[in-house]
Design a protein around this motif. Structure first.
Motif, mmCIF file in Angstrom:
data_model
loop_
_atom_site.group_PDB
_atom_site.id
_atom_site.type_symbol
_atom_site.label_atom_id
_atom_site.label_comp_id
_atom_site.label_asym_id
_atom_site.label_seq_id
_atom_site.Cartn_x
_atom_site.Cartn_y
_atom_site.Cartn_z
ATOM 1 N N THR A 77 0.802 -1.223 0.000
ATOM 2 C CA THR A 77 0.000 0.000 0.000
ATOM 3 C C THR A 77 0.835 1.274 0.000
ATOM 4 O OG1 THR A 77 -0.183 -0.067 2.397
ATOM 5 C CG2 THR A 77 -1.955 -1.119 1.118
ATOM 6 N N LEU A 80 -0.157 4.204 2.293
ATOM 7 C CA LEU A 80 -1.535 4.690 2.407
ATOM 8 C C LEU A 80 -2.138 4.171 3.708
ATOM 9 C CD1 LEU A 80 -3.140 4.198 -1.127
ATOM 10 C CD2 LEU A 80 -2.575 6.341 -0.009
ATOM 11 N N THR A 81 -2.859 5.009 4.409
ATOM 12 C CA THR A 81 -3.509 4.596 5.649
ATOM 13 C C THR A 81 -4.854 3.972 5.320
ATOM 14 O OG1 THR A 81 -2.433 6.411 6.818
ATOM 15 C CG2 THR A 81 -4.323 5.386 7.899
ATOM 16 N N LEU A 82 -4.896 2.654 5.379
ATOM 17 C CA LEU A 82 -6.122 1.930 5.067
ATOM 18 C C LEU A 82 -6.971 1.781 6.313
ATOM 19 C CD1 LEU A 82 -4.739 -0.928 2.802
ATOM 20 C CD2 LEU A 82 -5.628 1.292 2.120
ATOM 21 N N HIS A 91 -10.542 0.912 2.745
ATOM 22 C CA HIS A 91 -10.699 2.236 2.147
ATOM 23 C C HIS A 91 -9.693 3.231 2.710
ATOM 24 C CE1 HIS A 91 -13.309 2.477 5.764
ATOM 25 N NE2 HIS A 91 -12.875 3.725 5.805
ATOM 26 N N VAL A 92 -9.514 4.287 1.938
ATOM 27 C CA VAL A 92 -8.693 5.426 2.329
ATOM 28 C C VAL A 92 -9.642 6.614 2.390
ATOM 29 C CG1 VAL A 92 -6.706 6.881 1.769
ATOM 30 C CG2 VAL A 92 -6.722 4.479 1.074
#
Length: 116
Positions: A77, A80-82, A91-92
């Motif tokens: 990822t 990205l902070t999922l 989701h982000v």
């Protein structure tokens, strides 16, 4: 119906975030098809070849825009902070256009695209 049709009652910044996400998706994956689902809360999914092969999706609220990413358990990822408890889809959350890093997002989406 398309993404833009679902945004009429959303705040201007949320509209800008959603449209920017769509532009990034379409620019880098022009073959993905857009499908809109829902009545009051809309989810716009982007699929490869048929509606069941979902790569990602966009859903908006008054406060943020969610970018749903499928097959997240199988990709890097890139920081990205999922969020979310889905086994293979998370989701982000974006609130402002400046929060979106096109390079990182394109890299993650490319990995998902190759797995779908």
């Amino acid at each position: 119906m398309n993404l833009e049709d679902t945004l009429t009652e959303r705040p201007k910044l949320i509209q800008e975030v959603a449209i920017l996400l769509k532009k990034i998706i379409q620019k880098n994956f022009p073959d993905l098809e857009e499908h809109v689902y829902g009545n009051k809360i809309f989810t716009v999914l982007y699929s490869k070849e048929n509606p069941t092969q979902v790569v990602c999706g966009i859903q908006t609220s008054e406060k943020h825009c969610l970018l749903f990413l499928h097959k997240t358990g199988e990709v890097d990822t890139n920081g990205l902070t999922l969020e979310g408890k889905g086994k293979s889809a998370k989701h982000v959350k974006f609130r402002l256009p400046k929060e979106i890093d096109e390079k990182v997002l394109t890299c993650v989406l490319s990995q998902i695209y190759d797995k779908v």
